[in-house]
Scaffold this motif. Structure first.
Motif, PDB file in Angstrom:
ATOM      1  N   MET A   1      54.411  19.035 -41.455  1.00 30.11           N
ATOM      2  CA  MET A   1      53.504  19.617 -40.470  1.00 30.11           C
ATOM      3  C   MET A   1      52.056  19.243 -40.788  1.00 30.11           C
ATOM      4  N   GLY A   2      51.271  19.122 -39.743  1.00 31.73           N
ATOM      5  CA  GLY A   2      49.863  18.838 -39.921  1.00 31.73           C
ATOM      6  C   GLY A   2      49.011  19.666 -38.980  1.00 31.73           C
ATOM      7  N   TRP A   3      47.764  19.866 -39.392  1.00 36.85           N
ATOM      8  CA  TRP A   3      46.751  20.448 -38.521  1.00 36.85           C
ATOM      9  C   TRP A   3      45.690  19.382 -38.257  1.00 36.85           C
ATOM     10  N   PHE A   4      45.299  19.288 -37.012  1.00 37.52           N
ATOM     11  CA  PHE A   4      44.238  18.382 -36.577  1.00 37.52           C
ATOM     12  C   PHE A   4      43.206  19.167 -35.787  1.00 37.52           C
ATOM     13  N   ARG A   5      42.057  18.562 -35.589  1.00 41.86           N
ATOM     14  CA  ARG A   5      41.049  19.184 -34.744  1.00 41.86           C
ATOM     15  C   ARG A   5      40.336  18.125 -33.925  1.00 41.86           C
ATOM     16  N   GLN A   6      39.817  18.551 -32.780  1.00 38.70           N
ATOM     17  CA  GLN A   6      39.085  17.636 -31.911  1.00 38.70           C
ATOM     18  C   GLN A   6      37.883  18.352 -31.329  1.00 38.70           C
ATOM     19  N   ALA A   7      36.709  17.852 -31.663  1.00 37.79           N
ATOM     20  CA  ALA A   7      35.468  18.363 -31.108  1.00 37.79           C
ATOM     21  C   ALA A   7      35.109  17.555 -29.860  1.00 37.79           C
ATOM     22  N   PRO A   8      34.307  18.115 -28.970  1.00 37.86           N
ATOM     23  CA  PRO A   8      33.935  17.388 -27.744  1.00 37.86           C
ATOM     24  C   PRO A   8      33.321  16.039 -28.058  1.00 37.86           C
ATOM     25  N   GLY A   9      33.821  15.013 -27.407  1.00 34.86           N
ATOM     26  CA  GLY A   9      33.291  13.675 -27.580  1.00 34.86           C
ATOM     27  C   GLY A   9      33.707  12.971 -28.849  1.00 34.86           C
ATOM     28  N   LYS A  10      34.590  13.592 -29.623  1.00 34.80           N
ATOM     29  CA  LYS A  10      35.027  12.995 -30.881  1.00 34.80           C
ATOM     30  C   LYS A  10      36.527  12.776 -30.875  1.00 34.80           C
ATOM     31  N   GLU A  11      36.976  11.915 -31.795  1.00 39.35           N
ATOM     32  CA  GLU A  11      38.401  11.675 -31.907  1.00 39.35           C
ATOM     33  C   GLU A  11      39.076  12.839 -32.627  1.00 39.35           C
ATOM     34  N   ARG A  12      40.367  12.977 -32.381  1.00 44.82           N
ATOM     35  CA  ARG A  12      41.142  13.994 -33.069  1.00 44.82           C
ATOM     36  C   ARG A  12      41.275  13.603 -34.540  1.00 44.82           C
ATOM     37  N   GLU A  13      40.946  14.529 -35.436  1.00 54.46           N
ATOM     38  CA  GLU A  13      40.969  14.213 -36.851  1.00 54.46           C
ATOM     39  C   GLU A  13      41.894  15.148 -37.625  1.00 54.46           C
ATOM     40  N   PHE A  14      42.446  14.603 -38.693  1.00 55.59           N
ATOM     41  CA  PHE A  14      43.357  15.332 -39.566  1.00 55.59           C
ATOM     42  C   PHE A  14      42.555  16.285 -40.444  1.00 55.59           C
TER      43      PHE A  14
ATOM     44  N   ILE B   1      46.499  25.161 -46.135  1.00 54.12           N
ATOM     45  CA  ILE B   1      47.669  25.131 -45.275  1.00 54.12           C
ATOM     46  C   ILE B   1      48.854  25.703 -46.039  1.00 54.12           C
ATOM     47  N   SER B   2      49.691  26.440 -45.334  1.00 51.64           N
ATOM     48  CA  SER B   2      50.900  27.000 -45.939  1.00 51.64           C
ATOM     49  C   SER B   2      51.960  27.119 -44.856  1.00 51.64           C
ATOM     50  N   ARG B   3      53.180  27.385 -45.279  1.00 54.32           N
ATOM     51  CA  ARG B   3      54.249  27.525 -44.304  1.00 54.32           C
ATOM     52  C   ARG B   3      55.246  28.557 -44.786  1.00 54.32           C
TER      53      ARG B   3
ATOM     54  N   TYR C   1      41.780  23.198 -32.363  1.00 52.15           N
ATOM     55  CA  TYR C   1      42.683  22.922 -33.474  1.00 52.15           C
ATOM     56  C   TYR C   1      44.116  22.844 -32.962  1.00 52.15           C
ATOM     57  N   TYR C   2      44.801  21.793 -33.414  1.00 51.31           N
ATOM     58  CA  TYR C   2      46.167  21.524 -32.996  1.00 51.31           C
ATOM     59  C   TYR C   2      47.083  21.474 -34.210  1.00 51.31           C
ATOM     60  N   CYS C   3      48.286  22.008 -34.077  1.00 52.08           N
ATOM     61  CA  CYS C   3      49.297  21.736 -35.091  1.00 52.08           C
ATOM     62  C   CYS C   3      50.229  20.663 -34.553  1.00 52.08           C
TER      63      CYS C   3
END
Length: 124
Positions: A34-47, A70-72, A94-96
């Protein structure tokens, strides 16, 4: 198929904390990296964080290392992202993401399933 639903986002002041959750359903969750990513306006999605299927391996980029954890819980089919010492630059959606039968990777193209995202806003 894996279905992912994030929750826990919101508005927080700089220096504050939030805990995001990602509930999974579908195929066996315990076999999925599993991963978490984030994307700010005008930016690429980052890990921002990744965890192996067992939880025994985690990885963070320098931008969040020491602040995010991060935990599960495979019994609950849920992955978490604890975010401390938040900064305005952490503001993003933020996306998982799930990567069945694979190892943790920072490359978003390697993840097959994504949640709808949850907004995190950090005010200064």
């Amino acid at each position: 198929q894996v279905q992912l639903v994030e929750s826990g986002g919101g508005l927080v002041q700089a220096g504050g904390s939030l805990r995001l959750s990602c509930a999974a359903s579908g195929r066996t969750f315990s076999s999925v990296a599993m991963g978490w990513f984030r994307q700010a306006p005008g930016k690429e999605r980052e890990f921002v964080a990744g965890i192996s299927w067992s939880g025994g391996f985690t990885y963070y980029p320098d931008s969040v290392k020491g602040r995010f954890t991060i935990s599960r819980d495979n019994a609950k089919n849920t992955v978490y992202l604890q975010m401390n010492s938040l900064k305005p630059e952490d503001t993003a959606v933020y996306y998982c993401a799930a990567r069945p039968q694979g190892w943790v990777t920072t490359d978003r193209r390697e993840y097959d399933y994504w949640g709808q995202g949850t907004q995190v806003t950090v005010s200064s």
